[in-house]
Design an enzyme around this catalytic site. Structure first.
Site, short mmCIF file in Angstrom:
data_model
loop_
_atom_site.label_atom_id
_atom_site.label_comp_id
_atom_site.label_asym_id
_atom_site.label_seq_id
_atom_site.Cartn_x
_atom_site.Cartn_y
_atom_site.Cartn_z
N ARG A 191 1.07 -4.35 12.93
CA ARG A 191 0.40 -4.44 14.21
C ARG A 191 0.98 -5.60 15.00
O ARG A 191 1.47 -6.57 14.43
CB ARG A 191 -1.11 -4.65 14.01
CG ARG A 191 -1.84 -3.43 13.51
CD ARG A 191 -1.92 -2.36 14.59
NE ARG A 191 -2.69 -1.18 14.18
CZ ARG A 191 -2.17 -0.09 13.66
NH1 ARG A 191 -0.86 -0.01 13.46
NH2 ARG A 191 -2.93 0.94 13.33
N GLU A 218 1.07 -2.52 24.74
CA GLU A 218 2.13 -1.51 24.72
C GLU A 218 2.08 -0.66 25.99
O GLU A 218 1.02 -0.13 26.32
CB GLU A 218 1.99 -0.63 23.47
CG GLU A 218 2.16 -1.45 22.19
CD GLU A 218 2.12 -0.61 20.92
OE1 GLU A 218 1.72 0.57 20.99
OE2 GLU A 218 2.50 -1.14 19.87
N GLY A 250 0.84 -1.20 0.00
CA GLY A 250 0.00 0.00 0.00
C GLY A 250 0.87 1.24 0.00
O GLY A 250 1.98 1.24 -0.54
N HIS A 266 7.10 1.54 19.03
CA HIS A 266 6.00 1.93 18.14
C HIS A 266 6.20 3.36 17.63
O HIS A 266 5.32 4.22 17.72
CB HIS A 266 4.64 1.81 18.84
CG HIS A 266 3.51 1.61 17.88
ND1 HIS A 266 2.37 0.91 18.19
CD2 HIS A 266 3.34 2.02 16.58
CE1 HIS A 266 1.54 0.89 17.16
NE2 HIS A 266 2.12 1.56 16.17
N GLY A 316 7.28 4.17 14.40
CA GLY A 316 7.40 4.25 12.94
C GLY A 316 6.96 5.58 12.36
O GLY A 316 7.56 6.08 11.40
#
Length: 322
Positions: free
Chosen positions: A233, A262, A151, A281, A283
């Site tokens: 995920r 998390e 994507g 997390h 990114g």
């Protein structure tokens, strides 16, 4: 004065976004109390005209309590923690921010590949602790990168990888054949992609269809020196299976940015493995990406409060049928 409630720690903090929110005169409420399971959302949702979603799920109970809600906007791309069907039933548009953080996530994926290829975290620890452990790494040029999910993020990563001289193969539910031809990308079934790739980078949504997509069987198909990257995920990867594959030298390395819970439970054996790299997390955590995401959220909120069809609405077709 519209009331905007958010469960996102980052919304409204970066670039021009705080000023733009202030200029609009919204009452802005942030629900991120770590001592409360929902961050305190249940205490404020009844006043909200719009909800900007972080990681706290949007459930039918949330919507029932949100008696003034006019729309739900995700501060980010992934909408798997939003009950879209219930939002549609309630007549609420659901928006996200497609591609706003794609460059940031793709660049981190490249950084994680370099980290594993050249043992960067291990080298840092060695030198900082007074050692001098030089490890022989590998180059990325000439290697095969398998992208699971081509994507917006996957395409950005593919461009970067091709620029580094890598061969790219991909799986994608809705393949862009023109893009693939332009960058000489081959679409393969997942099993074949896993078998031929030196690096596998995950960029798929979470949810029931992808739970433990990479588990014991998938790992058994990979090269023993291949390396896995999860920027998708947490539930897409079976950590128990990955830890076992690392320990038994059936996997060359892993880099993980997303976790089932998390912060994660670091008592899991994978967190002690020397060939595993972890990021919190992060990114999408660049100044540029966070501002882009915030701008798209505000654009959707402006439309919602004006009574106009919002951009980036993921359930507009379903709402039109009501």
């Amino acid at each position: 004065m519209p009331v905007v409630v958010t469960t996102s720690p980052g919304f409204g903090r970066h670039g021009r976004i705080p000023e733009l929110i202030a200029d609009r005169g919204w009452e802005f409420i942030r629900c991120i109390d770590t001592e409360k399971a929902d961050g305190g959302l249940s205490e404020e949702i009844g006043r909200a005209d719009a909800l900007v979603v972080g990681l706290v799920p949007v459930t039918p109970e949330t919507l029932a309590a949100g008696v003034n809600l006019k729309g739900v906007v995700k501060h980010g791309v992934g909408i798997d923690n939003i009950d879209i069907a219930s939002c549609t039933t309630a007549g609420l548009p659901v928006c996200n921010t497609p591609a706003a953080n794609a460059d940031a996530v793709a660049e981190l994926a490249v950084g994680l590949m370099f980290s594993m290829a050249r043992f960067i975290p291990q080298g840092h620890i060695s030198v900082a602790s007074g050692g001098w452990n030089r490890q022989i790494g590998t180059q990325l040029g000439g290697k095969t990168l398998g992208i699971v999910g081509l994507g917006n993020i996957g395409k950005r990563l593919a461009r970067l990888a091709v620029g580094l001289g890598m061969k790219v193969v991909a799986t994608e539910k809705f393949p862009d054949e023109a893009f693939a031809r332009n960058y000489e990308i081959s679409f393969l079934p997942l099993d074949e992609l896993l078998a031929v790739s030196d690096y596998v980078s995950l960029h798929v949504f979470g949810g029931a269809d992808n739970i433990s997509l990479i588990g014991e069987r998938a790992l058994s198909l990979m090269k023993p020196d291949a390396k896995l990257i999860n920027l998708a995920r947490g539930d897409v990867v079976d950590l128990d299976a990955v830890a076992a594959a690392l320990e038994e030298e059936r996997l060359g390395g892993v880099a993980i940015d997303a976790y089932r819970s998390e912060p994660p439970d670091v008592s899991h054996p994978i967190f002690q493995h020397p060939r595993a790299v972890f990021t919190p997390h992060s990114g999408a955590d660049t100044r540029e990406a966070l501002e882009n995401v915030g701008l798209m959220v505000i654009e959707s909120l402006d439309a919602i409060f004006a009574g106009d069809p919002p951009p980036y609405c993921v359930n507009d077709d379903e709402l039109a049928l009501r």
